[in-house]
Design a protein around this motif. Structure first.
Motif, PDB file in Angstrom:
ATOM      1  N   GLY A   1      11.704   3.598   6.671  1.00  0.00           N
ATOM      2  CA  GLY A   1      11.300   3.928   5.312  1.00  0.00           C
ATOM      3  C   GLY A   1       9.800   3.792   5.155  1.00  0.00           C
ATOM      4  N   ALA A   2       9.297   4.322   4.058  1.00  0.00           N
ATOM      5  CA  ALA A   2       7.872   4.218   3.744  1.00  0.00           C
ATOM      6  C   ALA A   2       7.684   4.270   2.238  1.00  0.00           C
ATOM      7  CB  ALA A   2       7.102   5.357   4.416  1.00  0.00           C
ATOM      8  N   VAL A   3       6.610   3.626   1.778  1.00  0.00           N
ATOM      9  CA  VAL A   3       6.273   3.667   0.354  1.00  0.00           C
ATOM     10  C   VAL A   3       5.626   5.026   0.088  1.00  0.00           C
ATOM     11  CG1 VAL A   3       4.925   2.623  -1.504  1.00  0.00           C
ATOM     12  CG2 VAL A   3       5.904   1.183   0.317  1.00  0.00           C
ATOM     13  N   THR A   4       6.348   5.905  -0.592  1.00  0.00           N
ATOM     14  CA  THR A   4       5.824   7.257  -0.802  1.00  0.00           C
ATOM     15  C   THR A   4       5.021   7.359  -2.100  1.00  0.00           C
ATOM     16  OG1 THR A   4       7.969   7.867  -1.752  1.00  0.00           O
ATOM     17  CG2 THR A   4       7.594   8.439   0.557  1.00  0.00           C
ATOM     18  N   ARG A   5       5.236   6.424  -3.016  1.00  0.00           N
ATOM     19  CA  ARG A   5       4.482   6.456  -4.270  1.00  0.00           C
ATOM     20  C   ARG A   5       4.426   5.045  -4.850  1.00  0.00           C
ATOM     21  NH1 ARG A   5       6.336   9.043  -9.862  1.00  0.00           N
ATOM     22  NH2 ARG A   5       4.387   8.849 -10.995  1.00  0.00           N
ATOM     23  N   LYS A   6       3.227   4.659  -5.278  1.00  0.00           N
ATOM     24  CA  LYS A   6       3.029   3.351  -5.932  1.00  0.00           C
ATOM     25  C   LYS A   6       2.419   3.638  -7.296  1.00  0.00           C
ATOM     26  CE  LYS A   6       0.496  -1.008  -5.449  1.00  0.00           C
ATOM     27  NZ  LYS A   6      -0.384  -1.863  -4.656  1.00  0.00           N
TER      28      LYS A   6
ATOM     29  N   GLU B   1       2.391   2.727 -11.941  1.00  0.00           N
ATOM     30  CA  GLU B   1       2.741   1.873 -13.077  1.00  0.00           C
ATOM     31  C   GLU B   1       3.366   2.741 -14.149  1.00  0.00           C
ATOM     32  OE1 GLU B   1      -0.439  -0.877 -14.197  1.00  0.00           O
ATOM     33  OE2 GLU B   1      -1.290  -0.529 -12.201  1.00  0.00           O
ATOM     34  N   GLN B   2       4.419   2.243 -14.775  1.00  0.00           N
ATOM     35  CA  GLN B   2       5.141   3.049 -15.758  1.00  0.00           C
ATOM     36  C   GLN B   2       5.830   2.134 -16.760  1.00  0.00           C
ATOM     37  OE1 GLN B   2       8.630   5.548 -14.414  1.00  0.00           O
ATOM     38  NE2 GLN B   2       7.229   7.215 -14.856  1.00  0.00           N
ATOM     39  N   ASP B   3       5.544   2.323 -18.037  1.00  0.00           N
ATOM     40  CA  ASP B   3       6.228   1.613 -19.123  1.00  0.00           C
ATOM     41  C   ASP B   3       6.244   0.096 -18.937  1.00  0.00           C
ATOM     42  OD1 ASP B   3       6.855   4.195 -19.993  1.00  0.00           O
ATOM     43  OD2 ASP B   3       8.770   4.200 -18.924  1.00  0.00           O
ATOM     44  N   GLY B   4       5.140  -0.463 -18.477  1.00  0.00           N
ATOM     45  CA  GLY B   4       5.077  -1.911 -18.309  1.00  0.00           C
ATOM     46  C   GLY B   4       5.681  -2.420 -17.010  1.00  0.00           C
ATOM     47  N   TYR B   5       6.021  -1.506 -16.131  1.00  0.00           N
ATOM     48  CA  TYR B   5       6.589  -1.898 -14.835  1.00  0.00           C
ATOM     49  C   TYR B   5       5.689  -1.455 -13.693  1.00  0.00           C
ATOM     50  CZ  TYR B   5      11.076  -2.891 -17.090  1.00  0.00           C
ATOM     51  OH  TYR B   5      12.060  -3.419 -17.869  1.00  0.00           O
ATOM     52  N   HIS B   6       5.670  -2.237 -12.653  1.00  0.00           N
ATOM     53  CA  HIS B   6       5.182  -1.792 -11.352  1.00  0.00           C
ATOM     54  C   HIS B   6       6.335  -1.086 -10.654  1.00  0.00           C
ATOM     55  CE1 HIS B   6       1.961  -5.133 -11.472  1.00  0.00           C
ATOM     56  NE2 HIS B   6       1.390  -3.957 -11.709  1.00  0.00           N
ATOM     57  N   ALA B   7       6.062   0.077 -10.108  1.00  0.00           N
ATOM     58  CA  ALA B   7       7.148   0.863  -9.518  1.00  0.00           C
ATOM     59  C   ALA B   7       6.750   1.403  -8.157  1.00  0.00           C
ATOM     60  CB  ALA B   7       7.526   2.011 -10.451  1.00  0.00           C
ATOM     61  N   LEU B   8       7.762   1.541  -7.306  1.00  0.00           N
ATOM     62  CA  LEU B   8       7.558   2.100  -5.964  1.00  0.00           C
ATOM     63  C   LEU B   8       8.677   3.087  -5.663  1.00  0.00           C
ATOM     64  CD1 LEU B   8       7.042  -1.245  -3.969  1.00  0.00           C
ATOM     65  CD2 LEU B   8       5.208   0.320  -4.695  1.00  0.00           C
ATOM     66  N   ASP B   9       8.303   4.235  -5.113  1.00  0.00           N
ATOM     67  CA  ASP B   9       9.302   5.129  -4.540  1.00  0.00           C
ATOM     68  C   ASP B   9       9.297   4.901  -3.027  1.00  0.00           C
ATOM     69  OD1 ASP B   9       9.805   6.136  -7.020  1.00  0.00           O
ATOM     70  OD2 ASP B   9       8.705   8.017  -6.709  1.00  0.00           O
ATOM     71  N   ILE B  10      10.479   4.689  -2.498  1.00  0.00           N
ATOM     72  CA  ILE B  10      10.616   4.447  -1.058  1.00  0.00           C
ATOM     73  C   ILE B  10      11.405   5.612  -0.455  1.00  0.00           C
ATOM     74  CG2 ILE B  10      11.442   2.849   0.717  1.00  0.00           C
ATOM     75  CD1 ILE B  10       9.461   1.511  -1.188  1.00  0.00           C
ATOM     76  N   GLY B  11      10.764   6.350   0.434  1.00  0.00           N
ATOM     77  CA  GLY B  11      11.486   7.383   1.176  1.00  0.00           C
ATOM     78  C   GLY B  11      12.140   6.742   2.386  1.00  0.00           C
TER      79      GLY B  11
ATOM     80  N   ASP C   1       0.844  -1.202   0.000  1.00  0.00           N
ATOM     81  CA  ASP C   1       0.000   0.000   0.000  1.00  0.00           C
ATOM     82  C   ASP C   1       0.875   1.246   0.000  1.00  0.00           C
ATOM     83  OD1 ASP C   1      -2.440  -1.414   0.208  1.00  0.00           O
ATOM     84  OD2 ASP C   1      -2.032  -1.740   2.354  1.00  0.00           O
ATOM     85  N   GLU C   2       0.406   2.255  -0.752  1.00  0.00           N
ATOM     86  CA  GLU C   2       1.074   3.553  -0.695  1.00  0.00           C
ATOM     87  C   GLU C   2       0.962   4.072   0.732  1.00  0.00           C
ATOM     88  OE1 GLU C   2       1.168   6.132  -4.398  1.00  0.00           O
ATOM     89  OE2 GLU C   2      -0.069   7.344  -3.047  1.00  0.00           O
ATOM     90  N   GLY C   3       2.049   4.604   1.253  1.00  0.00           N
ATOM     91  CA  GLY C   3       2.048   5.093   2.629  1.00  0.00           C
ATOM     92  C   GLY C   3       2.511   4.062   3.639  1.00  0.00           C
ATOM     93  N   GLU C   4       2.553   2.811   3.205  1.00  0.00           N
ATOM     94  CA  GLU C   4       2.979   1.723   4.091  1.00  0.00           C
ATOM     95  C   GLU C   4       4.414   1.936   4.593  1.00  0.00           C
ATOM     96  OE1 GLU C   4       2.432  -2.030   2.152  1.00  0.00           O
ATOM     97  OE2 GLU C   4       3.916  -3.057   3.404  1.00  0.00           O
ATOM     98  N   GLU C   5       4.637   1.637   5.869  1.00  0.00           N
ATOM     99  CA  GLU C   5       5.983   1.781   6.415  1.00  0.00           C
ATOM    100  C   GLU C   5       6.760   0.482   6.305  1.00  0.00           C
ATOM    101  OE1 GLU C   5       5.849   3.385  10.351  1.00  0.00           O
ATOM    102  OE2 GLU C   5       4.964   5.281   9.668  1.00  0.00           O
ATOM    103  N   LEU C   6       8.045   0.599   6.006  1.00  0.00           N
ATOM    104  CA  LEU C   6       8.924  -0.568   6.019  1.00  0.00           C
ATOM    105  C   LEU C   6       9.351  -0.812   7.469  1.00  0.00           C
ATOM    106  CD1 LEU C   6       9.068   0.530   3.062  1.00  0.00           C
ATOM    107  CD2 LEU C   6      11.443  -0.231   3.008  1.00  0.00           C
TER     108      LEU C   6
END
Lengths: 153, 182
Positions: free
Chosen positions: A113-118, A120-130, A21-26
């Motif tokens: 850390g946390a999932v700051t953005r979830k 889809e881009q160019d056929g990939y699933h992508a996550l930004d982790i702060g 989930d977006e916002g999820e903490e690691l």
């Protein structure tokens, strides 16, 4: 080359896209920083022979209380923090690191850390982790890592 | 002071921006030993780096090196000295001469395009990408910010990744002596 002894320490499982989930903490990771981590990180892992990372007397002469962790090691620790969490089916494609205060032997480094953005881009699933790592006197570093995985995988 | 520093940028710093080092080959080929030494310190659990069987069956087709490790292949040997003309050298010399004698790294950013494979020979170039137009007030003293970028390729000239690196060169001075510049 046998690596059987290492196998129990490796992570073969990867996070499923739908389970994130977006916002999820690691989960935080705590690492005790000792001279071994500082020196082996600089000299053996990253071949950084600048004496502030292995020679306490030299470090003191340059105004530092002790040897301190080099940037390559900090970057490697942060990268591994993210990829140990997501697992080997994900690729780390970018890591942006901002350095704050140095970290010395005897300190404890706590990385969060946390999932700051979830997205889809160019056929990939992508996550930004702060992420950020705190040492005894404040924040050692912070940054953002981007990981991705082919949608078909 | 601000005006004079602007002159320093215009007259002595700016024309170095964009300069690039010669392409320089790593002293060692990518090997499982150096990868493992990195993994041991980072406690990196990815089997792509240390489990040959898993790596061979994976999308990588064999052991690969961590992308975060890209700069390691570029590090200078302890002996003999390796002289590479880096475009940041003249900037350091100028700023040092102007009293900006101390250096602190402030950040870096890696973009990982492809992972180096065991047996690859990594090469790198370093390009000066930015110098601040004037000095800035920081916690440590007045400082110039310098940014350069590594570009890493393999023996086939495939791009492995880029890494920008920013440091500041500052004039150490007590905070209480600070007056607003200009």
């Amino acid at each position: 080359m046998s690596t059987d002894w290492m196998t129990p320490h490796l992570n073969y499982d990867s996070m499923a896209w739908d389970a994130i989930d977006e916002g999820e903490e690691l989960p935080p990771v705590v690492r005790e920083v000792d001279a071994t981590l500082v020196v082996v990180g600089a000299v053996a892992a990253s071949r950084d022979f600048y004496p502030v990372h292995h020679d306490k007397a030299f470090a003191e002469q340059s105004g530092s209380p002790d040897v301190f962790v080099n940037i390559l090691t900090t970057n490697g620790l942060m990268a591994a923090y993210v990829t140990n969490w997501c697992g080997p089916d994900w690729d780390l494609v970018a890591i942006d690191l901002r350095l704050k205060i140095p970290v010395f032997p005897g300190q404890t480094l706590t990385t969060k850390g946390a999932v700051t953005r979830k997205y889809e881009q160019d056929g990939y699933h992508a996550l930004d982790i702060g992420f950020s790592a705190d040492a005894d006197y404040g924040t050692h570093c912070s940054g953002t890592a981007t990981i991705r995985r082919a949608e078909s995988a | 002071m601000g005006a004079r520093m602007g002159t320093l940028y215009d007259e002595r710093l700016r024309h170095h921006i964009g300069n690039e080092s010669p392409r320089t080959e790593a002293v060692d080929a990518v090997c499982p030993q150096m990868i493992r030494h990195w993994v041991e310190v980072m406690q990196d659990e990815n089997p792509a780096y240390t489990d040959p069987d898993w790596a061979a069956r994976s999308r990588h087709g064999g052991i690969v090196a961590p992308g975060a490790m890209m700069q390691v292949w570029s590090m200078a040997p302890l002996w003999p000295p390796r002289d590479v003309d880096l475009p940041i050298a003249p900037i350091d010399e100028i700023l040092e001469g102007e009293g900006y004698t101390k250096i602190v790294a402030t950040g870096q950013a890696q973009t990982i395009v492809a992972l180096a494979r065991v047996g690859d020979t990594v090469s790198f170039t370093v390009r000066l990408t930015d110098v601040s137009e004037t000095d800035h007030k920081t916690r440590l003293g007045m400082a110039y910010f310098v940014t350069f970028e590594y570009r890493f390729t393999n023996q086939d000239d495939d791009l492995l990744g880029t890494q920008s690196f920013t440091y500041m060169r500052f004039k150490p001075e007590p905070e209480t002596d600070e007056a607003p510049a200009a």
